[in-house]
Design a protein around this motif. Structure first.
Motif, PDB file in Angstrom:
ATOM      1  N   ARG A 291     -23.111  -3.848   6.561  1.00 37.97           N
ATOM      2  CA  ARG A 291     -23.887  -3.636   8.223  1.00 37.97           C
ATOM      3  C   ARG A 291     -24.626  -4.937   8.390  1.00 37.97           C
ATOM      4  O   ARG A 291     -25.268  -6.075   7.535  1.00 37.97           O
ATOM      5  CB  ARG A 291     -25.156  -2.949   8.032  1.00 37.97           C
TER       6      ARG A 291
ATOM      7  N   VAL B 170     -25.534   0.486  -0.678  1.00 37.67           N
ATOM      8  CA  VAL B 170     -25.753  -0.488   0.619  1.00 37.67           C
ATOM      9  C   VAL B 170     -25.112  -2.117   0.801  1.00 37.67           C
ATOM     10  O   VAL B 170     -25.968  -2.361  -0.785  1.00 37.67           O
ATOM     11  CB  VAL B 170     -27.253  -0.245   0.812  1.00 37.67           C
TER      12      VAL B 170
ATOM     13  N   SER C 214     -29.402  -0.203  -3.911  1.00 37.72           N
ATOM     14  CA  SER C 214     -29.372  -1.525  -3.437  1.00 37.72           C
ATOM     15  C   SER C 214     -29.763  -2.591  -4.113  1.00 37.72           C
ATOM     16  O   SER C 214     -29.002  -3.350  -4.821  1.00 37.72           O
ATOM     17  CB  SER C 214     -29.599  -2.041  -1.642  1.00 37.72           C
ATOM     18  N   LYS C 215     -31.193  -2.369  -3.605  1.00 39.39           N
ATOM     19  CA  LYS C 215     -31.806  -3.750  -4.903  1.00 39.39           C
ATOM     20  C   LYS C 215     -31.675  -3.297  -6.411  1.00 39.39           C
ATOM     21  O   LYS C 215     -32.020  -4.127  -7.171  1.00 39.39           O
ATOM     22  CB  LYS C 215     -33.773  -3.545  -4.331  1.00 39.39           C
TER      23      LYS C 215
ATOM     24  N   LEU D 278     -29.999   0.764   5.175  1.00 37.36           N
ATOM     25  CA  LEU D 278     -30.976   1.606   3.528  1.00 37.36           C
ATOM     26  C   LEU D 278     -31.660   3.088   4.641  1.00 37.36           C
ATOM     27  O   LEU D 278     -30.769   4.428   3.767  1.00 37.36           O
ATOM     28  CB  LEU D 278     -31.616   0.666   3.737  1.00 37.36           C
TER      29      LEU D 278
ATOM     30  N   ALA E 155     -28.496   5.830   5.056  1.00 32.01           N
ATOM     31  CA  ALA E 155     -27.930   5.947   4.161  1.00 32.01           C
ATOM     32  C   ALA E 155     -28.625   6.832   3.015  1.00 32.01           C
ATOM     33  O   ALA E 155     -28.975   8.219   2.585  1.00 32.01           O
ATOM     34  CB  ALA E 155     -28.020   4.503   3.003  1.00 32.01           C
ATOM     35  N   ARG E 156     -29.734   6.507   3.394  1.00 34.60           N
ATOM     36  CA  ARG E 156     -31.309   7.842   2.485  1.00 34.60           C
ATOM     37  C   ARG E 156     -30.501   9.118   3.290  1.00 34.60           C
ATOM     38  O   ARG E 156     -31.275  10.379   2.820  1.00 34.60           O
ATOM     39  CB  ARG E 156     -32.684   7.473   2.563  1.00 34.60           C
TER      40      ARG E 156
ATOM     41  N   ASN F 156     -30.549  -1.036  10.239  1.00 33.55           N
ATOM     42  CA  ASN F 156     -31.150   0.302   9.402  1.00 33.55           C
ATOM     43  C   ASN F 156     -30.020   0.739   8.554  1.00 33.55           C
ATOM     44  O   ASN F 156     -29.931   2.023   8.769  1.00 33.55           O
ATOM     45  CB  ASN F 156     -32.368   1.233  10.660  1.00 33.55           C
TER      46      ASN F 156
ATOM     47  N   VAL G 101     -29.577   6.301  -4.235  1.00 27.79           N
ATOM     48  CA  VAL G 101     -28.641   5.413  -3.013  1.00 27.79           C
ATOM     49  C   VAL G 101     -29.490   3.758  -3.039  1.00 27.79           C
ATOM     50  O   VAL G 101     -30.371   3.910  -4.082  1.00 27.79           O
ATOM     51  CB  VAL G 101     -29.655   5.231  -1.642  1.00 27.79           C
TER      52      VAL G 101
END
Length: 240
Positions: free
Chosen positions: A35, A133, A65-66, A42, A45-46, A40, A63
């Motif tokens: 993205r 993500v 990412s971090k 995240l 994704a949620r 937006n 989900v």
């Protein structure tokens, strides 16, 4: 989700050769979201995970990412911020020299940090039932058949307004934030050494400025069904 997910990843990464399968038809399903800053990703994704979970009789989509940095740091016995900083540096040689200067038993080479992050992403993608993500996941998982690779874009004005609203910044601050994150993501891709190895392909590119959240979710769900990534009946691997 935190500790249980970290425990799951730790077990999976300790298994023998978990990241390579002879047949990529056996991997996934996985959804990756690339993205532009201010789309937006995240949030979507949620919301998408909630929809997909209604289709499962047990288990759930995650989900991620971090969390990829956190687990990579755990594997390396490093602070997560040191892992993040590895991918933000534009001068790789100087950064390596700085790390070497510590002469610490906890010192890990830059190459090992990068390799570990890529392995975490690939393990998650192969195991499936996750929406990843960012983290160049669309490239790292490009050979997985049961995958959907999405790209979210939007006009600059839309993205500036989103950043202003989400981060409580003024317009100039939002523009500076977008420029900063863009540079960090470019450095991440450069560190992974993936940008010149494979071309980028997406199954679906969506202009966030043209659709509401619900409309975007409808488009993604339609594409998931049409591509058939959920039709493969691999048993759900329990993470929790």
């Amino acid at each position: 989700m935190g500790n249980s997910l970290m425990n799951y990843l730790n077990r999976r990464l300790q298994e023998e050769s978990p990241r390579e399968l002879g047949n990529m038809n056996q991997a996934g399903p996985v959804i990756t979201i690339s993205r532009e800053v201010g789309c937006n990703g995240l949030v979507l994704a949620r919301l998408m995970a909630e929809r997909l979970n209604k289709k499962l009789t047990m288990g759930s989509w995650s989900v991620l990412s971090k969390e990829i940095f956190y687990e990579s740091a755990k594997e390396l016995d490093l602070d997560p911020e040191k892992v993040r900083q590895t991918f933000k540096k534009t001068d790789r040689y100087i950064f390596e020299e700085i790390l070497n200067a510590f002469k610490d038993k906890r010192y890990k080479s830059e190459d090992l940090i990068i390799k570990t992050v890529k392995e975490v992403v690939r393990t998650l993608a192969i195991d499936g039932y996750c929406i990843i993500v960012g983290r160049a996941s669309h490239i790292i998982a490009s050979d997985i058949t049961n995958a959907l690779h999405l790209r979210l874009t939007a006009p600059l004005g839309y993205r500036i307004n989103t950043i202003m609203r989400n981060n409580r910044l003024n317009r100039n601050e939002a523009i500076a934030f977008i420029e900063k994150v863009d540079k960090e993501r470019a450095a991440f891709r450069k560190a992974l050494k993936e940008s010149n190895l494979r071309e980028e392909f997406f199954d679906l590119t969506i202009n966030r400025g043209s659709f509401t959240n619900e409309q975007v979710l409808d488009l993604i769900e339609f594409t998931v069904e049409k591509k058939g990534i959920l039709h493969y009946n691999k048993p759900k691997i329990q993470r929790y």
